[in-house]
Motif scaffolding. Structure first.
Motif, short mmCIF file in Angstrom:
data_model
loop_
_atom_site.label_atom_id
_atom_site.label_comp_id
_atom_site.label_asym_id
_atom_site.label_seq_id
_atom_site.Cartn_x
_atom_site.Cartn_y
_atom_site.Cartn_z
N ALA A 145 0.84 -1.20 0.00
CA ALA A 145 0.00 0.00 0.00
C ALA A 145 0.87 1.25 0.00
N SER A 146 0.52 2.20 -0.84
CA SER A 146 1.22 3.48 -0.87
C SER A 146 0.78 4.33 0.31
N LEU A 147 1.47 5.44 0.51
CA LEU A 147 1.12 6.33 1.61
C LEU A 147 -0.31 6.83 1.47
N TRP A 148 -0.69 7.23 0.24
CA TRP A 148 -2.04 7.73 0.03
C TRP A 148 -3.09 6.64 0.26
N ASN A 149 -2.84 5.44 -0.23
CA ASN A 149 -3.78 4.33 0.00
C ASN A 149 -3.85 3.96 1.48
N GLU A 150 -2.74 4.10 2.15
CA GLU A 150 -2.70 3.81 3.59
C GLU A 150 -3.63 4.76 4.36
N ILE A 151 -3.59 6.04 3.98
CA ILE A 151 -4.44 7.02 4.65
C ILE A 151 -5.90 6.84 4.29
N ILE A 152 -6.17 6.63 2.99
CA ILE A 152 -7.55 6.59 2.50
C ILE A 152 -8.25 5.28 2.85
N TYR A 153 -7.59 4.14 2.63
CA TYR A 153 -8.26 2.85 2.72
C TYR A 153 -8.04 2.12 4.04
N VAL A 154 -7.05 2.52 4.80
CA VAL A 154 -6.78 1.83 6.06
C VAL A 154 -7.05 2.72 7.27
N LEU A 155 -6.40 3.86 7.29
CA LEU A 155 -6.48 4.73 8.46
C LEU A 155 -7.85 5.40 8.58
N THR A 156 -8.33 6.00 7.49
CA THR A 156 -9.58 6.77 7.55
C THR A 156 -10.78 5.92 7.98
N PRO A 157 -11.01 4.72 7.40
CA PRO A 157 -12.16 3.92 7.86
C PRO A 157 -12.11 3.57 9.34
N MET A 158 -10.92 3.34 9.87
CA MET A 158 -10.81 2.97 11.28
C MET A 158 -11.04 4.16 12.20
N ALA A 159 -10.85 5.37 11.69
CA ALA A 159 -11.00 6.58 12.51
C ALA A 159 -12.30 7.32 12.23
N VAL A 160 -13.25 6.64 11.55
CA VAL A 160 -14.51 7.30 11.19
C VAL A 160 -15.25 7.88 12.40
N PRO A 161 -15.38 7.13 13.53
CA PRO A 161 -16.08 7.72 14.69
C PRO A 161 -15.42 9.01 15.18
N GLY A 162 -14.09 8.98 15.29
CA GLY A 162 -13.39 10.17 15.74
C GLY A 162 -13.48 11.30 14.74
N MET A 163 -13.40 10.99 13.46
CA MET A 163 -13.50 12.02 12.44
C MET A 163 -14.91 12.61 12.39
N ALA A 164 -15.92 11.77 12.60
CA ALA A 164 -17.30 12.26 12.60
C ALA A 164 -17.54 13.22 13.75
N SER A 165 -17.06 12.87 14.95
CA SER A 165 -17.24 13.75 16.09
C SER A 165 -16.46 15.04 15.92
N THR A 166 -15.26 14.94 15.33
CA THR A 166 -14.47 16.14 15.06
C THR A 166 -15.19 17.05 14.08
N MET A 167 -15.77 16.47 13.05
CA MET A 167 -16.51 17.25 12.06
C MET A 167 -17.71 17.94 12.69
N LEU A 168 -18.47 17.20 13.50
CA LEU A 168 -19.65 17.78 14.14
C LEU A 168 -19.26 18.91 15.08
N LEU A 169 -18.21 18.69 15.88
CA LEU A 169 -17.77 19.72 16.81
C LEU A 169 -17.30 20.96 16.07
N ASN A 170 -16.58 20.77 14.98
CA ASN A 170 -16.08 21.91 14.22
C ASN A 170 -17.23 22.69 13.58
N ILE A 171 -18.24 21.99 13.10
CA ILE A 171 -19.41 22.67 12.54
C ILE A 171 -20.10 23.52 13.60
N ILE A 172 -20.23 22.96 14.80
CA ILE A 172 -20.87 23.71 15.90
C ILE A 172 -20.05 24.94 16.26
N LEU A 173 -18.73 24.78 16.37
CA LEU A 173 -17.87 25.91 16.71
C LEU A 173 -17.92 26.99 15.64
#
Length: 274
Positions: free
Chosen positions: A177-205
């Motif tokens: 896996a390349s660096l980009w594939n590592e971020i997109i296909y491995v890291l991002t799906p595993m961090a979806v809950p954290g990314m979702a809460s970060t997105m919601l909090l940032n929208i509120i702020l």
């Protein structure tokens, strides 16, 4: 072995939680109640039973077009959040999985920028916006809101990424896996809950940001915070109209928070319990 909790303790804890929740929510509740009063009733004093009139809402809509301000708030909050995530995800990834001896210093420096009073940099920021033609523009304000909340977004994503086992990323690298594939296909799906809460909090702020949105806009890019402030004038405060405008401004974010509370709590507690 977990200690048993008696029914009495549960009842007391539930009652205490409801009391605290009502105390926190009461200012919002009273604002909603006041919005259904006439101006004469609103200035008479404290009262929990309004006359149930909607004249304040009609006057607010007639005086200032709500949907124009609402659209600006949506564009600014969502746009600044997307832009912040685009920058913060690679930054948090690099500090979480390829740290250096300066990583903690950089994180603390970013967090320290949130401690600076906004008014301290108002003058230079205003001059920059004026000279670059970004005053009262959605693009300028979107970038400004992104920069304001970027340290929090990076910190939250860094915390979530740190909870992901590095062995998983190493396995992906061994599979080619390349660096980009590592971020997109491995890291991002595993961090979806954290990314979702970060997105919601940032929208509120971003939605609730008032200092910069009022001072860097006038009409074209003015969001709902400017919509609320327009009902405060040298002639005095029109409490019923001000409450109606505030209710219209907070209603969308309250509804969003209500329906996304499970995702928000899940994301904010992501990695807290192993």
């Amino acid at each position: 072995m977990a200690r048993a909790v008696t029914t009495q303790h549960k009842t007391i804890a539930t009652a205490a939680a409801w009391i605290v929740a009502l105390l926190i929510f009461f200012p919002i509740l009273y604002t909603i109640i006041t919005s259904f009063k006439s101006e004469q009733e609103a200035i008479q004093g404290f009262a929990l039973i309004p006359s149930a009139t909607t004249e304040s809402y009609a006057e607010v809509q007639a005086q200032s077009g709500y949907f124009k301000f609402f659209l600006n708030s949506v564009i600014l909050s969502v746009g600044s959040t997307i832009l912040a995530l685009v920058i913060a995800i690679p930054a948090a990834w690099s500090m979480a999985f390829s740290p250096t001896k300066r990583t903690k210093d950089i994180l603390m420096w970013m967090l320290s920028t949130k401690m600076m009073p906004a008014v301290a940099v108002l003058f230079p920021i205003y001059l920059i916006f004026r000279d670059t033609g970004l005053l009262d523009s959605r693009i300028g304000l979107t970038v400004m809101l992104m920069l304001i909340n970027l340290p929090i977004v990076i910190w939250m994503l860094y915390t979530y990424f740190r909870e992901i086992p590095g062995e998983i990323l190493e396995a992906a690298r061994m599979d080619g896996a390349s660096l980009w594939n590592e971020i997109i296909y491995v890291l991002t799906p595993m961090a979806v809950p954290g990314m979702a809460s970060t997105m919601l909090l940032n929208i509120i702020l971003a939605w609730n940001e008032a200092f910069w949105t009022i001072r860097l806009t006038t009409t074209d890019a003015a969001p709902l915070t400017a919509f609320i402030s327009s009902f405060s004038s040298p002639q005095g405060l029109f409490w019923a109209k001000l409450s109606a405008a505030s209710t219209l401004a907070i209603a969308p974010i309250l509804i969003m928070g209500w329906f996304s509370q499970k995702q928000l709590v899940r994301g904010l507690t992501f990695g807290a319990v192993k």
